[in-house]
Every structure is written in structure tokens, then in C-alpha cells.
Design a protein around this motif. Sequence first.
Motif, PDB file in Angstrom:
ATOM      1  N   GLY A   1       0.676  -1.421   0.003  1.00  0.00           N
ATOM      2  CA  GLY A   1      -0.198   0.088  -0.222  1.00  0.00           C
ATOM      3  C   GLY A   1       0.868   1.250  -0.046  1.00  0.00           C
ATOM      4  N   GLY A   2       0.112   2.384  -0.183  1.00  0.00           N
ATOM      5  CA  GLY A   2       0.881   3.718  -0.229  1.00  0.00           C
ATOM      6  C   GLY A   2       0.175   4.875  -0.722  1.00  0.00           C
ATOM      7  N   LEU A   3       0.821   6.035  -0.541  1.00  0.00           N
ATOM      8  CA  LEU A   3       0.121   7.183  -1.328  1.00  0.00           C
ATOM      9  C   LEU A   3       0.492   7.318  -2.698  1.00  0.00           C
ATOM     10  CD1 LEU A   3      -1.517   9.781  -0.719  1.00  0.00           C
ATOM     11  CD2 LEU A   3       0.809  10.954   0.029  1.00  0.00           C
ATOM     12  N   MET A   4      -0.428   7.452  -3.614  1.00  0.00           N
ATOM     13  CA  MET A   4      -0.306   7.538  -4.984  1.00  0.00           C
ATOM     14  C   MET A   4      -1.023   8.803  -5.665  1.00  0.00           C
ATOM     15  SD  MET A   4       1.178   4.743  -4.986  1.00  0.00           S
ATOM     16  CE  MET A   4       1.360   4.526  -6.808  1.00  0.00           C
ATOM     17  N   GLN A   5      -0.686   9.099  -6.743  1.00  0.00           N
ATOM     18  CA  GLN A   5      -1.421  10.179  -7.486  1.00  0.00           C
ATOM     19  C   GLN A   5      -2.375   9.516  -8.603  1.00  0.00           C
ATOM     20  OE1 GLN A   5      -1.045  13.530  -7.101  1.00  0.00           O
ATOM     21  NE2 GLN A   5       0.206  13.442  -5.790  1.00  0.00           N
ATOM     22  N   ALA A   6      -3.316  10.082  -8.804  1.00  0.00           N
ATOM     23  CA  ALA A   6      -4.464   9.591  -9.739  1.00  0.00           C
ATOM     24  C   ALA A   6      -3.588   9.332 -10.941  1.00  0.00           C
ATOM     25  CB  ALA A   6      -5.516  10.783 -10.127  1.00  0.00           C
ATOM     26  N   GLY A   7      -4.176   8.047 -11.519  1.00  0.00           N
ATOM     27  CA  GLY A   7      -3.488   7.620 -12.862  1.00  0.00           C
ATOM     28  C   GLY A   7      -2.173   6.698 -12.692  1.00  0.00           C
ATOM     29  N   GLU A   8      -1.800   6.803 -11.292  1.00  0.00           N
ATOM     30  CA  GLU A   8      -0.632   5.956 -11.065  1.00  0.00           C
ATOM     31  C   GLU A   8      -0.928   4.304 -11.018  1.00  0.00           C
ATOM     32  OE1 GLU A   8       2.801   8.871  -9.329  1.00  0.00           O
ATOM     33  OE2 GLU A   8       1.528   7.895  -8.169  1.00  0.00           O
ATOM     34  N   SER A   9      -0.005   3.627 -11.045  1.00  0.00           N
ATOM     35  CA  SER A   9      -0.264   2.140 -10.776  1.00  0.00           C
ATOM     36  C   SER A   9       0.209   1.630  -9.419  1.00  0.00           C
ATOM     37  CB  SER A   9       0.525   1.091 -11.801  1.00  0.00           C
ATOM     38  OG  SER A   9      -0.031   1.763 -13.211  1.00  0.00           O
ATOM     39  N   LEU A  10      -0.101   0.662  -8.847  1.00  0.00           N
ATOM     40  CA  LEU A  10       0.484   0.153  -7.703  1.00  0.00           C
ATOM     41  C   LEU A  10       0.135  -1.336  -7.496  1.00  0.00           C
ATOM     42  CD1 LEU A  10       1.569   0.956  -4.753  1.00  0.00           C
ATOM     43  CD2 LEU A  10      -0.875   0.948  -3.963  1.00  0.00           C
ATOM     44  N   THR A  11       1.030  -2.127  -6.900  1.00  0.00           N
ATOM     45  CA  THR A  11       0.910  -3.594  -6.757  1.00  0.00           C
ATOM     46  C   THR A  11       0.711  -3.889  -5.422  1.00  0.00           C
ATOM     47  OG1 THR A  11       1.752  -4.110  -9.138  1.00  0.00           O
ATOM     48  CG2 THR A  11       1.634  -5.790  -7.418  1.00  0.00           C
ATOM     49  N   LEU A  12      -0.210  -4.736  -5.330  1.00  0.00           N
ATOM     50  CA  LEU A  12      -0.214  -5.228  -3.623  1.00  0.00           C
ATOM     51  C   LEU A  12       0.123  -6.705  -3.789  1.00  0.00           C
ATOM     52  CD1 LEU A  12      -3.718  -3.753  -2.543  1.00  0.00           C
ATOM     53  CD2 LEU A  12      -1.426  -2.838  -2.435  1.00  0.00           C
ATOM     54  N   THR A  13       0.587  -7.220  -2.632  1.00  0.00           N
ATOM     55  CA  THR A  13       0.958  -8.535  -2.502  1.00  0.00           C
ATOM     56  C   THR A  13       0.510  -8.977  -1.154  1.00  0.00           C
ATOM     57  OG1 THR A  13       3.098  -8.208  -3.665  1.00  0.00           O
ATOM     58  CG2 THR A  13       3.122 -10.032  -2.185  1.00  0.00           C
ATOM     59  N   CYS A  14       0.031 -10.432  -1.379  1.00  0.00           N
ATOM     60  CA  CYS A  14      -0.426 -11.036   0.146  1.00  0.00           C
ATOM     61  C   CYS A  14       0.179 -12.482  -0.192  1.00  0.00           C
ATOM     62  CB  CYS A  14      -2.195 -11.148  -0.252  1.00  0.00           C
ATOM     63  SG  CYS A  14      -2.823 -12.283   1.040  1.00  0.00           S
ATOM     64  N   THR A  15       0.491 -12.949   1.241  1.00  0.00           N
ATOM     65  CA  THR A  15       0.739 -14.369   1.540  1.00  0.00           C
ATOM     66  C   THR A  15       0.387 -14.755   2.431  1.00  0.00           C
ATOM     67  OG1 THR A  15       3.186 -13.138   0.625  1.00  0.00           O
ATOM     68  CG2 THR A  15       3.018 -15.413   2.003  1.00  0.00           C
ATOM     69  N   ALA A  16      -0.197 -16.065   2.315  1.00  0.00           N
ATOM     70  CA  ALA A  16      -0.669 -16.873   3.532  1.00  0.00           C
ATOM     71  C   ALA A  16       0.333 -17.966   3.912  1.00  0.00           C
ATOM     72  CB  ALA A  16      -2.130 -17.463   2.898  1.00  0.00           C
ATOM     73  N   SER A  17       0.398 -17.982   5.244  1.00  0.00           N
ATOM     74  CA  SER A  17       1.178 -18.997   5.852  1.00  0.00           C
ATOM     75  C   SER A  17       0.726 -19.703   6.962  1.00  0.00           C
ATOM     76  CB  SER A  17       2.679 -18.469   6.104  1.00  0.00           C
ATOM     77  OG  SER A  17       2.401 -17.659   7.134  1.00  0.00           O
ATOM     78  N   GLY A  18       1.289 -20.810   7.340  1.00  0.00           N
ATOM     79  CA  GLY A  18       0.614 -21.630   8.665  1.00  0.00           C
ATOM     80  C   GLY A  18       0.339 -23.152   8.097  1.00  0.00           C
ATOM     81  N   SER A  19      -0.694 -23.529   8.898  1.00  0.00           N
ATOM     82  CA  SER A  19      -1.136 -24.968   8.571  1.00  0.00           C
ATOM     83  C   SER A  19      -2.216 -25.168   7.620  1.00  0.00           C
ATOM     84  CB  SER A  19      -1.555 -25.567  10.089  1.00  0.00           C
ATOM     85  OG  SER A  19      -2.657 -24.562  10.310  1.00  0.00           O
ATOM     86  N   ILE A  20      -1.651 -24.783   6.389  1.00  0.00           N
ATOM     87  CA  ILE A  20      -2.637 -24.910   5.270  1.00  0.00           C
ATOM     88  C   ILE A  20      -2.570 -26.081   4.604  1.00  0.00           C
ATOM     89  CG2 ILE A  20      -2.977 -23.648   3.190  1.00  0.00           C
ATOM     90  CD1 ILE A  20      -1.813 -21.101   4.006  1.00  0.00           C
ATOM     91  N   PHE A  21      -3.665 -26.735   4.371  1.00  0.00           N
ATOM     92  CA  PHE A  21      -3.697 -27.966   3.607  1.00  0.00           C
ATOM     93  C   PHE A  21      -3.868 -27.667   2.017  1.00  0.00           C
ATOM     94  CE2 PHE A  21      -4.134 -32.341   2.755  1.00  0.00           C
ATOM     95  CZ  PHE A  21      -5.287 -32.342   1.827  1.00  0.00           C
ATOM     96  N   SER A  22      -4.805 -26.718   1.889  1.00  0.00           N
ATOM     97  CA  SER A  22      -5.281 -26.436   0.749  1.00  0.00           C
ATOM     98  C   SER A  22      -5.818 -25.099   0.657  1.00  0.00           C
ATOM     99  CB  SER A  22      -6.121 -27.513   0.073  1.00  0.00           C
ATOM    100  OG  SER A  22      -7.576 -27.627   0.400  1.00  0.00           O
ATOM    101  N   LEU A  23      -5.843 -24.146  -0.558  1.00  0.00           N
ATOM    102  CA  LEU A  23      -6.400 -22.993  -0.610  1.00  0.00           C
ATOM    103  C   LEU A  23      -7.339 -23.204  -1.706  1.00  0.00           C
ATOM    104  CD1 LEU A  23      -3.493 -20.586  -0.749  1.00  0.00           C
ATOM    105  CD2 LEU A  23      -4.985 -20.945   1.097  1.00  0.00           C
TER     106      LEU A  23
END
Length: 121
Positions: free
Chosen positions: A9-31
Amino acid sequence: QVHVVESGGGLMQAGESLTLTCTASGSIFSLNAMGWYRRVHGGEREYVASIRPNNSTNYAPSVKGRFAIARGDAKNTIHMRMDDLSPEDTATYYCWVVAITMTQDGMFDYWGQGTQVTVSS
């Protein structure tokens, strides 16, 4: 237990691009699915986008054509590229994970703490 962590996340200007990332961890059997919701300050959380294990994607009408969700190279990681940002995209973005764990029966939703995206005009 599943831990969901967002970044980008962040502070952006209109028209700009941004990439968010998400990572899941722990005792995961399946997503079953991973995706994003967002909440405007004081408002309700709204669906943004999601991706299934077969890599099928779905988008809210307000972001379709501007946002793109995809799996990352790291396990249980997704990215969401957001193009042509507008002030209306200003919100806290939450990563959402639907998972079966190795310690519980059934499929449950898990959420990250959120990452703030602010777009100025």
C-alpha cells in the motif's frame, strides 16, 4: 492457524499504478481462493477481486479492466496490480483467503490486517 499478510500500500497520484501482495502461511492443507476486499473509511467492506486454484479470476465491475490479480512465484502468494488509480480507489485493502487447514475440519475464511491505499487527485 493461517496467517495472512498484505504489503504494497501507499500514497499515490491519480493515474498511477500500484501492486499489492498477499502471502498466506501456516498450517494450510489447501487453498480454495485468495483475493482482495477493500473498505473505505467508515464504510462496508466490498469485494474487489479473487483468484481460484485453476487460476480463474473475478473482478468487481468498478475495477475490471484496471486491476489484475495473479499468483506469485512464491507459494500461497498473490499480487494485484492496480492501474489508472483514482481517488475512488482510496481504501484499506484486505487480503482474503479461503483455506482448509491441517488442524480443523472444514473450509474457513482468513483475513489480513489490511494495507492502506490512498490516491490523491
